[in-house]
Design a protein around this motif. Structure first.
Motif, PDB file in Angstrom:
ATOM      1  N   THR A   1       0.905  -1.255   0.017  1.00  0.00           N
ATOM      2  CA  THR A   1      -0.130   0.156   0.061  1.00  0.00           C
ATOM      3  C   THR A   1       0.860   1.406  -0.002  1.00  0.00           C
TER       4      THR A   1
ATOM      5  N   GLN B   1       0.836   5.491   0.524  1.00  0.00           N
ATOM      6  CA  GLN B   1       0.168   6.317   1.089  1.00  0.00           C
ATOM      7  C   GLN B   1       1.170   7.520   1.110  1.00  0.00           C
TER       8      GLN B   1
ATOM      9  N   GLU C   1      -7.039  -1.536   4.829  1.00  0.00           N
ATOM     10  CA  GLU C   1      -5.700  -2.200   4.704  1.00  0.00           C
ATOM     11  C   GLU C   1      -4.958  -1.931   6.197  1.00  0.00           C
TER      12      GLU C   1
ATOM     13  N   VAL D   1      -2.829   4.777   6.926  1.00  0.00           N
ATOM     14  CA  VAL D   1      -3.332   3.918   6.114  1.00  0.00           C
ATOM     15  C   VAL D   1      -4.556   3.529   6.156  1.00  0.00           C
TER      16      VAL D   1
END
Length: 441
Positions: free
Chosen positions: A54, A56, A297, A293
């Motif tokens: 992920t 971010q 997730e 996050v």
């Protein structure tokens, strides 16, 4: 009219031609060409490490930031540091003149000295009271010995009186001797009572002396308590005097200076409020990178997960690290989980406020079999399948169980083997046994 030889020959030839045409096999005349195999692109299932990440937004923060305020009021006498200076824990940032506290400290010293003198005087009084107590106890012992002596004389007088009385009754001695014996007996009894009174008086003196000792002990304790109070007041003033020096709470860099020599600074109080800090000290030998996050997730993030941080500054390469900690709960306003990554910063290149992106590896699965998402088909009932190809390019429909979907590739949890070729995206629906022509990539 008979045919001419020319016409007869032509008719014969035409008839032979017709007969010959009618004798040709029908299958040969209607022979059809077989359809060409459909051209398809094929892809092979690959076994590789499957990685879910992920990415971010991320921001660099100082490891620690301390706002420094004055605890005492006064005029700034000295400012030995400025912004950008590196300081060690305990280094002086500014010195404030506080003459009134120094005067109060002298008064407190005098009070401590007076209290200590009172303790010594009380201890001397206790020693005197203890000496009086010892004397009183000795008086009790002396009085008790006089009782014993008086008792002995009384017993002797009693014996003499009894003997004399017997002799008088026998008319062996005169009555006068009995009267004298009675007087001595009465005198002995008086002496015993007098000795007992002396014991009682001596015991009273012991009680008074013991009370004096107890009173002296109380005076000592009171004097010591006064001394402790005076010392505590002096200690408080000494602490306040120490606050006249603003010091660095840890090793770091001065990132803000809000005072200059000669400025009047006020002590921070709850009533007055905080206001602007006089100094800000920032620890930069290591920094924290924070990212948020999303909820979808958040549960996949664990401490120790690998993180790659790409900062917007073009001159800084990507920095690798690991998840150090998480907030453990979602921000109710953003529904995100705060994640922190601690990074060493020995050269100070990572500055608080820098912005970039953090890519967190949520999980890794080695030797996972996967296919492009375009090679997966779905039935109207939701089951997934692929068009598997053998070495003869013959199609077989094979059901598969799917795993992680990265968006471009999908994990095949079972039962496809690595290296198995399947048909990639195609509009046609194939059946088991169909033969296709695989295009070269």
């Amino acid at each position: 009219m008979p045919m001419s030889p020319l016409v007869a020959g032509a008719a014969t030839a035409l008839l032979a031609t017709l007969v010959s045409g009618c004798s040709t096999p029908p299958a040969a005349a209607a022979e059809e060409k077989k359809p060409e195999p459909v051209a398809v692109k094929a892809v092979a299932a690959e076994a590789a490490t499957l990685r879910r990440t992920t990415t971010q937004p991320a921001t660099v923060h100082a490891y620690y930031t301390a706002d420094i305020y004055a605890k005492v009021s006064g005029y700034v006498r000295e400012v030995p540091v400025d912004i950008g200076d590196h300081v060690k824990q305990g280094d002086v940032l500014a010195v404030i003149d506080v003459p009134e506290i120094k005067k109060q400290l002298l008064v407190a010293d005098a009070r401590v000295a007076r209290s200590e003198a009172q303790v010594k005087r009380a201890e001397s009084g206790k020693r005197l009271a203890e000496a009086n107590l010892a004397s009183a106890r000795a008086g009790v012992v002396g009085a008790e010995s006089r009782i014993a002596s008086a008792d002995a004389l009384l017993q002797a007088g009693q014996a003499e009186f009894t003997r004399t009385q017997s002799l008088v009754e026998q008319r062996s001695v005169q009555q006068r001797l009995l009267d004298e014996a009675r007087q001595r007996l009465d005198s002995g009894k008086a002496d015993v009572e007098s000795a007992k009174a002396l014991v009682t008086m001596a015991q009273s003196q012991v009680a008074v002396a013991e009370a004096s000792v107890a009173a002296a002990q109380s005076e000592i304790e009171a004097a010591k308590a006064d001394t402790q109070v005076a010392e505590a007041q002096r200690g408080e003033l000494q602490v306040m005097l120490e606050f006249a020096e603003l010091q660095a709470p840890f090793d770091g860099v001065v990132t803000h200076r809000g005072v200059a020599p000669g400025d009047l600074v006020r002590a921070v109080t709850e009533a007055r409020g905080v206001g602007s800090p006089h100094f800000i000290v920032t620890q930069l030998d290591k920094v924290r990178v924070r990212t948020m996050v999303p909820e979808a997730e958040a549960s996949l993030v664990d401490v120790g997960d690998a993180v790659s941080i790409a900062l917007s500054s073009a001159r800084l390469p990507a920095v690798e690290g690991k998840v150090t900690r998480t907030s453990g709960s979602l921000d109710p306003s953003t529904r995100t989980l705060t994640v922190e990554v601690e990074l060493p910063n020995p050269d100070g290149k990572l500055l608080p406020g820098m912005y970039g992106e953090a890519t967190i590896v949520l999980f890794e699965k080695p030797d996972a079999v996967s296919l492009p998402a375009s090679a997966i088909r779905f039935r109207t009932t939701g089951e997934s399948y692929v068009y598997a190809l053998d070495n003869a390019s013959e199609v077989s429909i094979q059901d598969v169980t799917l795993g992680y979907d990265s968006g471009t590739t999908i994990e095949i949890a079972s039962p496809l083997a690595a290296g198995q070729k399947v048909i990639d995206a195609h509009l046609k629906r194939f059946r088991d046994g169909d033969v296709v022509r695989v295009l070269e990539n």
